[in-house]
Design an enzyme around this catalytic site. Structure first.
Site, mmCIF file in Angstrom:
data_model
loop_
_atom_site.group_PDB
_atom_site.id
_atom_site.type_symbol
_atom_site.label_atom_id
_atom_site.label_comp_id
_atom_site.label_asym_id
_atom_site.label_seq_id
_atom_site.Cartn_x
_atom_site.Cartn_y
_atom_site.Cartn_z
ATOM 1 N N ARG A 144 40.795 49.059 53.689
ATOM 2 C CA ARG A 144 41.714 47.974 53.869
ATOM 3 C C ARG A 144 42.695 47.960 54.736
ATOM 4 O O ARG A 144 43.528 47.011 55.127
ATOM 5 C CB ARG A 144 42.140 47.700 52.391
ATOM 6 C CG ARG A 144 41.205 47.424 51.344
ATOM 7 C CD ARG A 144 41.850 47.111 49.949
ATOM 8 N NE ARG A 144 42.566 45.704 49.817
ATOM 9 C CZ ARG A 144 41.897 44.864 48.980
ATOM 10 N NH1 ARG A 144 41.052 45.224 48.209
ATOM 11 N NH2 ARG A 144 42.490 43.493 48.931
ATOM 12 N N TYR A 147 43.441 45.670 57.842
ATOM 13 C CA TYR A 147 44.076 44.476 57.544
ATOM 14 C C TYR A 147 45.506 44.712 57.279
ATOM 15 O O TYR A 147 46.492 44.337 57.849
ATOM 16 C CB TYR A 147 43.308 43.816 56.328
ATOM 17 C CG TYR A 147 43.749 42.552 55.918
ATOM 18 C CD1 TYR A 147 43.469 41.328 56.867
ATOM 19 C CD2 TYR A 147 44.495 42.202 54.582
ATOM 20 C CE1 TYR A 147 44.056 39.984 56.253
ATOM 21 C CE2 TYR A 147 44.879 40.873 54.253
ATOM 22 C CZ TYR A 147 44.820 40.051 55.100
ATOM 23 O OH TYR A 147 45.194 38.544 54.828
ATOM 24 N N VAL A 190 37.471 33.951 43.916
ATOM 25 C CA VAL A 190 37.242 32.740 43.207
ATOM 26 C C VAL A 190 36.039 31.862 43.961
ATOM 27 O O VAL A 190 35.241 31.394 42.943
ATOM 28 C CB VAL A 190 38.648 32.002 43.739
ATOM 29 C CG1 VAL A 190 38.215 30.547 43.460
ATOM 30 C CG2 VAL A 190 39.875 32.409 42.974
ATOM 31 N N GLY A 209 37.461 44.707 35.247
ATOM 32 C CA GLY A 209 38.091 43.263 35.250
ATOM 33 C C GLY A 209 39.486 43.298 34.798
ATOM 34 O O GLY A 209 39.883 42.088 34.650
ATOM 35 N N GLN A 211 41.998 44.358 36.400
ATOM 36 C CA GLN A 211 42.728 44.275 37.405
ATOM 37 C C GLN A 211 43.369 42.948 37.420
ATOM 38 O O GLN A 211 42.622 41.961 37.072
ATOM 39 C CB GLN A 211 42.442 44.798 38.630
ATOM 40 C CG GLN A 211 41.049 43.965 39.372
ATOM 41 C CD GLN A 211 39.911 44.170 38.949
ATOM 42 O OE1 GLN A 211 39.763 44.473 37.831
ATOM 43 N NE2 GLN A 211 38.763 44.045 39.786
ATOM 44 N N ASP A 275 41.335 49.111 45.837
ATOM 45 C CA ASP A 275 41.617 47.751 45.024
ATOM 46 C C ASP A 275 42.740 47.635 44.367
ATOM 47 O O ASP A 275 42.986 48.435 43.373
ATOM 48 C CB ASP A 275 40.207 47.292 44.325
ATOM 49 C CG ASP A 275 40.093 45.892 44.001
ATOM 50 O OD1 ASP A 275 39.058 45.145 44.649
ATOM 51 O OD2 ASP A 275 40.830 45.524 43.208
ATOM 52 N N GLN A 278 47.010 45.603 40.368
ATOM 53 C CA GLN A 278 47.987 44.353 39.719
ATOM 54 C C GLN A 278 48.684 43.603 40.998
ATOM 55 O O GLN A 278 49.008 44.354 41.961
ATOM 56 C CB GLN A 278 48.790 44.623 38.700
ATOM 57 C CG GLN A 278 49.879 46.025 38.966
ATOM 58 C CD GLN A 278 50.949 46.267 38.058
ATOM 59 O OE1 GLN A 278 50.676 45.860 36.818
ATOM 60 N NE2 GLN A 278 51.645 47.311 38.163
HETATM 61 P P1 NAD Z 1 40.263 32.159 57.214
HETATM 62 O O1 NAD Z 1 39.328 33.303 57.350
HETATM 63 O O2 NAD Z 1 39.497 31.106 56.572
HETATM 64 O O3 NAD Z 1 41.188 31.739 58.237
HETATM 65 C C1 NAD Z 1 41.264 32.618 59.566
HETATM 66 C C2 NAD Z 1 41.041 31.835 60.718
HETATM 67 O O4 NAD Z 1 41.194 32.853 61.805
HETATM 68 C C3 NAD Z 1 39.416 31.561 60.944
HETATM 69 O O5 NAD Z 1 39.366 30.302 61.381
HETATM 70 C C4 NAD Z 1 39.090 32.532 62.031
HETATM 71 O O6 NAD Z 1 37.768 32.139 62.833
HETATM 72 C C5 NAD Z 1 40.237 32.734 62.858
HETATM 73 N N1 NAD Z 1 40.327 33.827 63.527
HETATM 74 C C6 NAD Z 1 40.014 35.356 63.351
HETATM 75 N N2 NAD Z 1 40.128 36.042 64.409
HETATM 76 C C7 NAD Z 1 40.607 35.108 65.351
HETATM 77 C C8 NAD Z 1 41.032 35.640 66.557
HETATM 78 N N3 NAD Z 1 41.021 36.774 67.295
HETATM 79 N N4 NAD Z 1 41.419 34.548 67.468
HETATM 80 C C9 NAD Z 1 41.334 33.174 66.841
HETATM 81 N N5 NAD Z 1 41.125 32.936 65.961
HETATM 82 C C10 NAD Z 1 40.750 33.779 64.724
HETATM 83 O O7 NAD Z 1 41.131 32.707 56.181
HETATM 84 P P2 NAD Z 1 42.359 32.101 55.388
HETATM 85 O O8 NAD Z 1 42.363 32.208 53.921
HETATM 86 O O9 NAD Z 1 42.420 30.876 55.842
HETATM 87 O O10 NAD Z 1 43.761 33.135 55.906
HETATM 88 C C11 NAD Z 1 44.489 32.428 57.118
HETATM 89 C C12 NAD Z 1 45.875 33.267 57.304
HETATM 90 O O11 NAD Z 1 46.382 33.537 56.102
HETATM 91 C C13 NAD Z 1 45.277 34.619 57.582
HETATM 92 O O12 NAD Z 1 46.003 35.420 58.608
HETATM 93 C C14 NAD Z 1 45.445 35.447 56.359
HETATM 94 O O13 NAD Z 1 45.544 36.844 56.523
HETATM 95 C C15 NAD Z 1 46.473 34.800 55.613
HETATM 96 N N6 NAD Z 1 46.394 35.091 54.320
HETATM 97 C C16 NAD Z 1 45.569 34.156 53.488
HETATM 98 C C17 NAD Z 1 45.493 34.686 52.166
HETATM 99 C C18 NAD Z 1 44.521 34.050 51.206
HETATM 100 O O14 NAD Z 1 44.602 33.995 50.128
HETATM 101 N N7 NAD Z 1 43.735 33.042 51.619
HETATM 102 C C19 NAD Z 1 46.173 35.444 51.529
HETATM 103 C C20 NAD Z 1 47.284 36.121 52.317
HETATM 104 C C21 NAD Z 1 47.356 35.891 53.685
HETATM 105 N N1 UDP Z 2 36.476 41.000 42.732
HETATM 106 C C1 UDP Z 2 35.462 40.779 41.495
HETATM 107 N N2 UDP Z 2 34.314 40.396 41.994
HETATM 108 C C2 UDP Z 2 33.945 39.728 43.143
HETATM 109 C C3 UDP Z 2 34.657 39.588 43.958
HETATM 110 C C4 UDP Z 2 36.017 40.193 43.946
HETATM 111 O O1 UDP Z 2 35.681 41.318 40.530
HETATM 112 O O2 UDP Z 2 32.910 38.984 43.313
HETATM 113 C C5 UDP Z 2 37.689 41.357 42.551
HETATM 114 C C6 UDP Z 2 38.251 42.403 43.556
HETATM 115 O O3 UDP Z 2 37.656 43.803 43.387
HETATM 116 C C7 UDP Z 2 39.677 42.337 43.301
HETATM 117 C C8 UDP Z 2 39.902 40.721 42.813
HETATM 118 O O4 UDP Z 2 38.585 40.331 42.364
HETATM 119 O O5 UDP Z 2 40.241 43.026 42.387
HETATM 120 C C9 UDP Z 2 40.441 39.992 43.978
HETATM 121 O O6 UDP Z 2 39.443 40.258 45.035
HETATM 122 P P1 UDP Z 2 39.625 39.196 46.402
HETATM 123 O O7 UDP Z 2 38.806 39.988 47.527
HETATM 124 O O8 UDP Z 2 39.474 37.645 46.199
HETATM 125 O O9 UDP Z 2 40.956 39.412 47.010
HETATM 126 P P2 UDP Z 2 42.162 40.751 47.172
HETATM 127 O O10 UDP Z 2 41.384 42.044 46.689
HETATM 128 O O11 UDP Z 2 42.201 40.788 48.515
HETATM 129 O O12 UDP Z 2 43.277 40.639 46.373
#
Ligand code: NAD
Ligand code: UDP
Length: 316
Positions: A144, A147, A190, A209, A211, A275, A278
């Protein structure tokens, strides 16, 4: 006279970005959506293409971008483990080079810039719920890390550009967010559970499950980002944006089975490495500074999300 702001959204064709594009257009702005379509799609913003105040540009943020804008929301970065682990070097580049390029753009144009950071900067947290002053517990060499460390380095760059060049920065630490236009195959919990429940397939729980995560509906999250951008220059964040209601992954699975009326069973799979066990935001700062808290609880937010995936599967 209301002057239209020119707003750049990187990653604007993604899940969160497409909702943010809509919102900022509704607020009367000119929106430039930049995306390389790695995880985002043109379909996510197809309904906006006829709007004369909307522009879509294919571009990779790891390369410089020369445009004139007043505000930048930097969202470009794959967000789900499956996608960000597909090409981990590109993921780090997107966060780090992308931040440098967008900060450079902000410096030249004197634009305000907001970074979509993440709760992953806290890693597998030893402090619960997480407050912004917690420095985190992150593995620098795990699967991870591309990221988590990329996002941490982006935060560092934002704060150094502020200290060194006086930039007007805002950093949001976004916690798990869900809603329509999540990618159906991106492996996030989700979307996985809803798609599995609608297809009558087993719901795949990783580990036992127990977590926990807290899930924020996309409209609430977008509201927080817009409010953060509008805060006075002195306020930079980082600020936690998420829903503090905490659920175990098993509870989420049971809720989705009940809501969809599915006959699916629950199946357990091995827990992926690193992973977090919490996760729940402390949103006191967002409450105080933004006057914000989520309005939509999990049951309410799951309904339109399930409806979206049902329609996607019907059309497939
Ligand atoms: P997403 O993958 O749907 O959106 C990311 C977008 O960035 C995509 O459209 C992808 O094509 C674009 N992208 C990726 N690499 C690129 C690059 N090099 N140049 C141009 N575009 C690029 O994800 P999201 O859930 O919409 O997330 C958006 C942002 O929010 C991300 O930065 C993510 O890290 C952050 N974020 C999201 C969540 C969440 O739960 N959805 C949680 C924490 C942070
Ligand atoms: N997870 C799961 N089943 C799935 C996908 C995810 O049990 O089919 C769990 C995963 O291991 C994590 C939590 O759900 O503990 C949230 O996962 P997700 O990838 O949505 O986000 P993140 O781990 O980045 O919070």
């Amino acid at each position: 006279m209301h002057l239209r702001k020119r707003i750049l959204i990187t990653g604007g064709a993604g899940f969160l970005g497409s909702h943010l594009c809509e919102r900022l257009l509704d607020d009367g702005n000119d929106v430039l959506c930049v995306d390389n379509f790695f995880t985002g799609t043109k379909e996510n913003v197809a309904h906006l293409l006829g709007n004369p105040h909307f522009e879509l540009m294919r571009h990779d943020v790891t390369f410089p971008l020369y445009v004139e804008v007043d505000e930048i929301y930097n969202l470009a970065c794959p967000a789900s483990p499956i996608h960000y682990q597909h090409d981990p070097v590109q993921t780090t580049k997107t966060s780090v080079h992308g931040a440098i390029n967008m900060l450079g753009l902000a410096k030249r144009t004197k634009a305000k810039i907001l970074q979509a950071s993440t709760s992953e900067v806290y890693g597998d947290p030893e402090v619960h719920p997480q407050t912004e002053d917690y420095w985190g517990h992150v593995n620098p060499i795990g699967i991870r890390s591309c990221y988590d460390e990329g996002k941490r380095c982006a935060e560092t760059l934002f704060f150094d550009y502020r200290r060194q060049h006086g930039l007007n920065i805002k950093v949001a630490r976004i916690f798990n967010t869900y809603g329509p236009r999540m990618h159906p195959n991106d492996g996030r919990v989700v979307s996985n559970f809803i798609v599995q429940a609608l297809r009558g397939e087993p719901l795949t729980i990783y580990g036992d499950g127990s977590q926990t995560r807290s899930f924020c509906y996309v409209d609430d999250l977008v509201e927080a980002l817009v409010l953060l951008m509008a805060t006075p220059d002195e306020f930079t964040g980082p600020v936690n944006t998420g829903n503090p209601d905490e659920f175990s992954i098993r509870e989420l699975a049971e809720q989705i089975i009940a809501l969809t009326g599915s006959t699916s069973v629950i199946e357990t799979h091995p827990l992926p490495a690193d992973d977090p066990t919490q996760r729940k935001p402390d949103i006191s700062l967002a409450r105080e500074i933004l006057g914000w808290e989520p309005k939509i609880n999990l049951a309410e937010g799951l309904r339109p999300t399930v409806a979206y995936f049902r329609q996607q599967l019907d059309n497939a």
